[in-house]
Design a protein around this motif. Structure first.
Motif, PDB file in Angstrom:
ATOM      1  N   SER A 187       0.816  -1.215   0.000  1.00  0.00           N
ATOM      2  CA  SER A 187       0.000   0.000   0.000  1.00  0.00           C
ATOM      3  C   SER A 187       0.851   1.266   0.000  1.00  0.00           C
ATOM      4  O   SER A 187       1.840   1.367   0.729  1.00  0.00           O
ATOM      5  CB  SER A 187      -0.917   0.015   1.231  1.00  0.00           C
ATOM      6  OG  SER A 187      -1.639   1.232   1.291  1.00  0.00           O
ATOM      7  N   ALA A 204      -8.764  -0.641  -3.213  1.00  0.00           N
ATOM      8  CA  ALA A 204      -8.428  -0.583  -1.785  1.00  0.00           C
ATOM      9  C   ALA A 204      -9.143   0.575  -1.109  1.00  0.00           C
ATOM     10  O   ALA A 204      -8.582   1.256  -0.258  1.00  0.00           O
ATOM     11  CB  ALA A 204      -6.916  -0.458  -1.605  1.00  0.00           C
ATOM     12  N   SER A 260     -14.953  -2.486   2.821  1.00  0.00           N
ATOM     13  CA  SER A 260     -13.998  -1.436   3.152  1.00  0.00           C
ATOM     14  C   SER A 260     -14.539  -0.660   4.338  1.00  0.00           C
ATOM     15  O   SER A 260     -15.752  -0.449   4.452  1.00  0.00           O
ATOM     16  CB  SER A 260     -13.788  -0.492   1.963  1.00  0.00           C
ATOM     17  OG  SER A 260     -13.157  -1.151   0.898  1.00  0.00           O
ATOM     18  N   ALA A 277     -11.820  -5.106  -1.636  1.00  0.00           N
ATOM     19  CA  ALA A 277     -10.502  -4.626  -1.234  1.00  0.00           C
ATOM     20  C   ALA A 277     -10.078  -5.183   0.118  1.00  0.00           C
ATOM     21  O   ALA A 277      -8.897  -5.411   0.363  1.00  0.00           O
ATOM     22  CB  ALA A 277     -10.488  -3.104  -1.195  1.00  0.00           C
ATOM     23  N   TYR A 278     -11.043  -5.399   1.013  1.00  0.00           N
ATOM     24  CA  TYR A 278     -10.724  -5.853   2.353  1.00  0.00           C
ATOM     25  C   TYR A 278     -11.613  -7.014   2.768  1.00  0.00           C
ATOM     26  O   TYR A 278     -12.823  -7.016   2.517  1.00  0.00           O
ATOM     27  CB  TYR A 278     -10.912  -4.720   3.376  1.00  0.00           C
ATOM     28  CG  TYR A 278      -9.921  -3.592   3.239  1.00  0.00           C
ATOM     29  CD1 TYR A 278      -8.701  -3.613   3.910  1.00  0.00           C
ATOM     30  CD2 TYR A 278     -10.199  -2.494   2.432  1.00  0.00           C
ATOM     31  CE1 TYR A 278      -7.792  -2.587   3.781  1.00  0.00           C
ATOM     32  CE2 TYR A 278      -9.285  -1.453   2.293  1.00  0.00           C
ATOM     33  CZ  TYR A 278      -8.094  -1.506   2.973  1.00  0.00           C
ATOM     34  OH  TYR A 278      -7.191  -0.485   2.835  1.00  0.00           O
ATOM     35  N   GLN A 284      -8.438  -7.069   9.777  1.00  0.00           N
ATOM     36  CA  GLN A 284      -8.651  -6.784   8.359  1.00  0.00           C
ATOM     37  C   GLN A 284      -7.534  -7.383   7.517  1.00  0.00           C
ATOM     38  O   GLN A 284      -6.361  -7.353   7.895  1.00  0.00           O
ATOM     39  CB  GLN A 284      -8.710  -5.272   8.103  1.00  0.00           C
ATOM     40  CG  GLN A 284     -10.060  -4.647   8.386  1.00  0.00           C
ATOM     41  CD  GLN A 284     -10.257  -3.359   7.597  1.00  0.00           C
ATOM     42  OE1 GLN A 284      -9.395  -2.488   7.569  1.00  0.00           O
ATOM     43  NE2 GLN A 284     -11.398  -3.220   6.963  1.00  0.00           N
ATOM     44  N   ARG A 295      -6.071  -7.037   3.553  1.00  0.00           N
ATOM     45  CA  ARG A 295      -6.149  -6.171   2.381  1.00  0.00           C
ATOM     46  C   ARG A 295      -5.683  -6.924   1.137  1.00  0.00           C
ATOM     47  O   ARG A 295      -4.680  -7.640   1.160  1.00  0.00           O
ATOM     48  CB  ARG A 295      -5.296  -4.919   2.571  1.00  0.00           C
ATOM     49  CG  ARG A 295      -5.345  -3.941   1.379  1.00  0.00           C
ATOM     50  CD  ARG A 295      -4.593  -2.666   1.668  1.00  0.00           C
ATOM     51  NE  ARG A 295      -3.222  -2.939   2.059  1.00  0.00           N
ATOM     52  CZ  ARG A 295      -2.627  -2.395   3.140  1.00  0.00           C
ATOM     53  NH1 ARG A 295      -3.274  -1.546   3.906  1.00  0.00           N
ATOM     54  NH2 ARG A 295      -1.378  -2.709   3.434  1.00  0.00           N
ATOM     55  N   TYR A 326      -4.130 -11.906   0.168  1.00  0.00           N
ATOM     56  CA  TYR A 326      -4.520 -10.814   1.055  1.00  0.00           C
ATOM     57  C   TYR A 326      -3.503 -10.723   2.190  1.00  0.00           C
ATOM     58  O   TYR A 326      -3.121 -11.743   2.773  1.00  0.00           O
ATOM     59  CB  TYR A 326      -5.917 -11.044   1.642  1.00  0.00           C
ATOM     60  CG  TYR A 326      -7.043 -10.640   0.710  1.00  0.00           C
ATOM     61  CD1 TYR A 326      -7.812  -9.501   0.952  1.00  0.00           C
ATOM     62  CD2 TYR A 326      -7.333 -11.386  -0.427  1.00  0.00           C
ATOM     63  CE1 TYR A 326      -8.843  -9.126   0.095  1.00  0.00           C
ATOM     64  CE2 TYR A 326      -8.362 -11.024  -1.296  1.00  0.00           C
ATOM     65  CZ  TYR A 326      -9.108  -9.887  -1.025  1.00  0.00           C
ATOM     66  OH  TYR A 326     -10.117  -9.520  -1.886  1.00  0.00           O
ATOM     67  N   VAL A 335      -3.593  -6.692   7.683  1.00  0.00           N
ATOM     68  CA  VAL A 335      -3.280  -5.269   7.848  1.00  0.00           C
ATOM     69  C   VAL A 335      -2.745  -4.989   9.260  1.00  0.00           C
ATOM     70  O   VAL A 335      -3.381  -5.314  10.261  1.00  0.00           O
ATOM     71  CB  VAL A 335      -4.525  -4.406   7.575  1.00  0.00           C
ATOM     72  CG1 VAL A 335      -4.216  -2.932   7.826  1.00  0.00           C
ATOM     73  CG2 VAL A 335      -5.013  -4.620   6.149  1.00  0.00           C
TER      74      VAL A 335
END
Length: 441
Positions: A54, A90, A180, A193-194, A269, A271, A280, A283
């Motif tokens: 990110s 994202a 998200s 995205a999440y 979470q 991501r 993924y 996070v």
């Protein structure tokens, strides 16, 4: 025309090479990978992303890093161009499909007629010529020793931890759900995205106990665990208080669990980490737990009981210099002005900040080679705030790596109705954009 030599093909070195070549200056980009490997890198590509994927918030009106994105785009930065081209959904963040991104940066640099590459380790600071040192957090021990010898100061170090990556198809989606935070992102793709994994209070307490009890990586002799607060390992956060994670990366706000109307006590979470949506990353879960302990602890997370990991977390040393003492406002080493430093080794933190310092170093070095002087951007800009911080704005005795943030900017006048935080941040970015545009001109 004399060439510009750049050591390090990461974010900063890649951007510096691009900016100097665009200014018409020949560049030699020195990169020791893949001949000399590091534990964190997998390839020999330039601009390889080894920690998160990110670039953080892309909001250029009310976020300092988003403003930095805007400035780099305005300056025709290569890193931001390729990040935007290879972005992943994202929400409000700029997440990047890391392998195609690095391949694209590498191809663009190698195809430029003024850029040549040299694959070998540079072990000593050069005594002549124009150089930029952009070796990043994994500066080779030999070069680090040469830097210490030249500066007469001990290098500072902290440890940067890597978050684990999970195969998406091994997550139990009858427990986890896609969303998200605050429902940022409107398209169906952005809503993937999440992933979110909920915990009740008992599960959270058991998870904290397991983290605290897990076997951790030991440090080598002479190393100390001085962490950068923006990248704390989860076990260090847990040691600071049992609720720290629940108010940090595991905060349950802005999320609604479709499987259960009861509000979760905490949420983990994940991501999206690649364009295919097959990977993924967890996070905020940087860690120094040993691999066996990681697998056991992370499989306690609801929805990850049967998860498979594409990569477990890790930890590495990050070396940086005391820039307020050592560098002038042209990013040159005061004792050896033929040498500039750029990127994380200067004490900025983050992909975007590193690339931004590379952008400035490349432009400044190119101007000098052409017999000109490029002043640093005004401190009201994001780039200017960063370079001001590392070359004199920070207290040398307590100097630590820093992300860009509005606290580094000259204060804004809150009068005239701009008293709320959002309005104040908008005032910062409005002022910065005008100042940066004038500086570019």
């Amino acid at each position: 025309m004399e060439p510009l030599h750049i050591i390090g093909g990461g974010m900063a070195g890649s951007e510096a090479a691009w900016q100097a070549a665009r200014a018409g200056v020949p560049v030699v980009l020195h990169e020791m990978r893949p001949q000399v490997a590091t534990f964190a890198h997998r390839t020999g590509d330039f601009a390889e992303m080894v920690c998160s994927n990110s670039f953080r918030s892309d909001d250029d009106e009310r976020n300092a890093v988003g403003l930095l994105h805007w400035e780099m785009r305005a300056a025709q930065g290569l890193i931001m161009e390729m990040a935007t081209r290879h972005r992943l959904p994202a929400g409000g963040a700029l997440a990047v499909d890391r392998d195609p991104f690095a391949a694209a940066v590498t191809e663009r640099l190698k195809s430029h007629p003024l850029i040549s590459t040299s694959y070998e380790e540079v072990a000593e600071l050069p005594s002549s010529g124009h150089w930029i040192i952009a070796t990043g957090p994994l500066t080779s021990p030999a070069l680090a020793e040469s830097i210490r010898a030249a500066t007469g100061a001990d290098a500072l170090a902290f440890f940067d931890a890597i978050a684990p990556i999970v195969y998406a198809d091994t997550v139990d989606m009858s427990v986890a759900w896609m969303q998200s935070r605050y429902d940022k992102g409107e398209t169906a793709e952005e809503q993937t995205a999440y992933m979110n994994c909920p915990m009740d209070k008992a599960q959270y307490e058991a998870f904290i106990d397991a983290i605290l009890a897990a076997e951790k990586t030991e440090f080598h002799d002479g190393e100390t665990a001085g962490y950068f607060d923006g990248c704390l390992p989860i076990e260090v956060m847990a040691e600071r208080g049992r609720e720290t994670l629940r108010f940090g990366p595991m905060k349950p706000v802005g999320l609604t669990n479709p499987h259960n109307p009861v509000k979760p006590y905490a949420v983990v979470q994940l991501r999206r980490d690649n364009k295919l949506g097959t990977l993924y990353n967890i996070v905020g879960f940087q860690t120094k737990m040993k691999y066996g302990a990681q697998t056991a602890v992370f499989k306690m997370i609801p929805g990850l009981e049967n998860a498979s990991f594409a990569r477990l977390g890790g930890i590495h040393r990050n070396t940086f210099i005391n820039s307020p003492t050592l560098l002038d406002d042209q990013m040159r080493l005061r004792s050896r002005p033929n040498i500039r430093f750029a990127g994380q080794i200067t004490g900025v933190e983050g992909y975007v900040e590193s690339a931004a310092m590379g952008l400035l170093a490349g432009r400044m070095a190119a101007a000098e080679i052409k017999g000109q002087v490029l002043p640093p951007p005004p401190p009201e800009t994001a780039m200017g705030a960063l370079i001001t911080h590392i070359t004199g704005g920070a207290e040398a005795k307590t100097f630590q790596p820093m992300n860009v943030n509005f606290g580094l900017f000259p204060p804004i006048d809150a009068k005239g109705g701009r008293k709320g935080r959002k309005d104040r941040y908008k005032a910062y970015t409005d002022r910065a954009k005008q100042a940066f545009t004038e500086w570019l001109g």
